[in-house]
Write an enzyme that holds these catalytic residues in place. Structure first.
Site, mmCIF file in Angstrom:
data_model
loop_
_atom_site.group_PDB
_atom_site.id
_atom_site.type_symbol
_atom_site.label_atom_id
_atom_site.label_comp_id
_atom_site.label_asym_id
_atom_site.label_seq_id
_atom_site.Cartn_x
_atom_site.Cartn_y
_atom_site.Cartn_z
ATOM 1 N N SER A 217 -5.850 -5.866 5.426
ATOM 2 C CA SER A 217 -6.580 -5.970 4.151
ATOM 3 C C SER A 217 -7.975 -6.527 4.427
ATOM 4 O O SER A 217 -8.873 -6.431 3.580
ATOM 5 C CB SER A 217 -5.824 -6.875 3.171
ATOM 6 O OG SER A 217 -5.453 -8.095 3.805
ATOM 7 N N ASP B 285 -1.630 -7.966 11.851
ATOM 8 C CA ASP B 285 -1.364 -6.549 11.551
ATOM 9 C C ASP B 285 -1.801 -5.665 12.708
ATOM 10 O O ASP B 285 -2.871 -5.881 13.295
ATOM 11 C CB ASP B 285 -2.168 -6.130 10.313
ATOM 12 C CG ASP B 285 -1.315 -6.052 9.068
ATOM 13 O OD1 ASP B 285 -0.069 -6.025 9.187
ATOM 14 O OD2 ASP B 285 -1.893 -6.010 7.974
ATOM 15 N N LYS C 207 2.764 -6.996 12.866
ATOM 16 C CA LYS C 207 3.322 -6.251 11.732
ATOM 17 C C LYS C 207 2.865 -4.805 11.808
ATOM 18 O O LYS C 207 1.691 -4.535 12.056
ATOM 19 C CB LYS C 207 2.887 -6.880 10.405
ATOM 20 C CG LYS C 207 3.374 -6.087 9.180
ATOM 21 C CD LYS C 207 3.269 -6.878 7.887
ATOM 22 C CE LYS C 207 1.911 -6.890 7.253
ATOM 23 N NZ LYS C 207 1.366 -5.562 6.914
ATOM 24 N N GLU D 96 3.522 -0.757 9.874
ATOM 25 C CA GLU D 96 3.944 -0.141 8.617
ATOM 26 C C GLU D 96 4.792 1.113 8.834
ATOM 27 O O GLU D 96 4.465 1.931 9.703
ATOM 28 C CB GLU D 96 2.711 0.257 7.787
ATOM 29 C CG GLU D 96 1.839 -0.916 7.405
ATOM 30 C CD GLU D 96 0.623 -0.497 6.573
ATOM 31 O OE1 GLU D 96 0.506 0.695 6.202
ATOM 32 O OE2 GLU D 96 -0.206 -1.378 6.295
ATOM 33 N N GLU E 124 6.396 -3.986 -0.165
ATOM 34 C CA GLU E 124 5.208 -3.995 -1.031
ATOM 35 C C GLU E 124 5.365 -2.975 -2.157
ATOM 36 O O GLU E 124 5.663 -1.789 -1.900
ATOM 37 C CB GLU E 124 3.953 -3.680 -0.196
ATOM 38 C CG GLU E 124 2.675 -3.672 -1.039
ATOM 39 C CD GLU E 124 1.396 -3.789 -0.218
ATOM 40 O OE1 GLU E 124 1.465 -3.907 1.017
ATOM 41 O OE2 GLU E 124 0.322 -3.760 -0.845
HETATM 42 O O1 KIV Z 1 -2.921 -6.278 5.031
HETATM 43 C C1 KIV Z 1 -2.346 -7.096 4.300
HETATM 44 O O2 KIV Z 1 -2.933 -8.055 3.789
HETATM 45 C C2 KIV Z 1 -0.913 -6.910 4.056
HETATM 46 C C3 KIV Z 1 -0.270 -7.739 2.991
HETATM 47 C C4 KIV Z 1 -0.735 -7.320 1.669
HETATM 48 C C5 KIV Z 1 1.208 -7.727 3.082
HETATM 49 O O3 KIV Z 1 -0.304 -6.095 4.688
#
Ligand code: KIV
Length: 276
Positions: A56, A94, A123, A125, A192
Site C-alpha cells: 500500500s 509485502d 506476505k 497474495e 481482505e
Molecule cells: O499493502 C497493504 O497495506 C496490505 C494490507 C492492507 C493488508 O496488504
C-alpha cells in the site's frame, strides 16, 4: 516470546509461534501498516503486535492508483526503515507484484526482505500458482503470511477493489483456498474485503490465525493501513471498514493505543465496518 537484548526493559518480542498461541488463547492480534521508523516506533510503544510494511506504500506514500508499481527495492528500503523503529512488534514485509511468479524468484525476493529489509515474515497474495512459492519459502525457513479475498495486486484483472467471496460458489472457493495456503505452510492469513460470515467460517476452519481488513469482527486479529487509521485521506474513496482513531485524541501514539485497545477488546470492528 524473547526479551530484546538491546532493550531488556521493552515488552517481549512477538514471534511467529506466538501468533498461533494467541489464536488458541483467543487473544486478538492487533496490526497496522508502517513505512518509516518514526511511525513504527509510535506503534511499537502503543503495544501493536504486528507491523506490516505493505505495498500500500505505492498508494499512500508514492501516490499511485494501485500497488502494481511497487518494486522490491522499495520494499527492502522501507522495511529496513521500519525495522529500526521496532523493538517488540513482529515485522512483516509485502512481496511486490510478480516477485513470487516462480518459487525461485520468490526465494530471492523473500531472502532480500529478511536479510536486507530485516523482516521476520513475508506476505504474498493469492493461491493457485502461489501455493508452490509458499511451500518453497516455508520449507526453507522463511515464514509466510498468505493474503486472500480482495488481493490488491489483482486489481487489473478484478477491475477494481471489490468484495470477494459473495455467493456460495465464491465462498466455497475462498474457504478451499484458505485451507490450501495453510497446507502449503503459511503461518498467518490476511482476509481482505470478505463477507463477515465467511471470514468467521474460514477462521474456525483453519488452525493458523486470520487477520481481517473489511472481514468482520470474528477474525483472530485486525489490520488497517495506518494512514486510514489516522483519518488521512490519500485521495481514495474511504472504505467502510476504516475508522479514524485520531479523531478526538491529541497524538498519533494515543490514536495507535486506542486502536490496539479496541482491537484487543473486540470493540473494533463493529458490524457496520463489515460486509454481507
Ligand atoms: O499493502 C497493504 O497495506 C496490505 C494490507 C492492507 C493488508 O496488504
Amino acid at each position: 516470546m524473547y526479551i530484546n537484548p538491546n532493550d531488556p526493559s521493552s515488552r517481549p518480542a512477538v514471534t511467529v509461534p506466538d501468533l498461533r498461541r494467541m489464536k488458541t488463547a483467543g487473544e486478538k492480534i492487533a496490526s497496522l501498516t508502517a513505512y518509516d521508523a518514526s511511525f513504527a516506533r509510535a506503534m511499537d510503544a502503543a503495544g501493536i503486535d504486528i507491523v506490516l510494511v505493505g505495498d500500500s506504500l505505492g498508494m499512500v506514500v508514492h501516490g499511485s492508483t494501485n500497488t502494481v508499481s511497487v518494486v522490491l527495492e522499495n520494499m527492502v528500503y522501507h522495511s529496513r526503515c521500519v525495522a529500526k523503529g521496532l523493538s517488540s512488534a513482529l515485522l512483516i514485509a509485502d512481496m511486490p507484484f510478480q516477485t513470487y511468479a516462480s518459487p525461485s524468484r520468490a526465494l530471492d525476493a523473500a531472502t532480500a526482505l529478511l536479510a536486507e529489509g530485516m523482516a521476520s515474515m513475508v506476505k504474498l497474495e493469492g493461491s493457485g500458482f502461489v501455493l508452490d512459492a509458499i511451500d518453497h519459502l516455508t520449507t526453507r525457513e522463511i515464514p509466510v503470511c498468505a493474503h486472500l479475498g480482495m488481493t490488491p495486486q489483482s486489481v487489473l484483472r478484478m477491475g477494481g477493489f471489490k468484495v470477494q467471496g459473495r455467493g456460495s460458489e465464491a465462498a466455497n472457493s475462498l474457504l478451499a483456498q484458505a485451507q490450501q495456503v495453510e497446507a502449503a505452510g503459511a503461518q498467518l492469513l490476511v482476509l481482505e474485503c470478505v463477507p463477515s460470515v465467511l471470514a468467521a467460517k474460514i477462521t474456525r476452519s483453519i488452525n493458523i490465525p486470520t487477520i481481517g481488513i473489511g472481514a468482520g469482527l470474528d477474525c483472530d486479529g485486525q489490520i488497517l493501513v495506518s494512514y486510514d487509521a489516522l483519518g488521512i485521506n490519500s485521495g481514495h474513496r474511504r472504505p467502510r471498514f476504516v475508522k479514524d482513531f485520531l479523531k478526538g485524541r491529541d497524538s498519533i501514539e494515543a490514536a495507535f493505543r486506542a486502536y490496539v485497545s479496541e482491537v484487543k477488546s473486540g470493540e473494533f470492528p463493529k458490524t457496520e465496518h463489515g460486509y454481507n
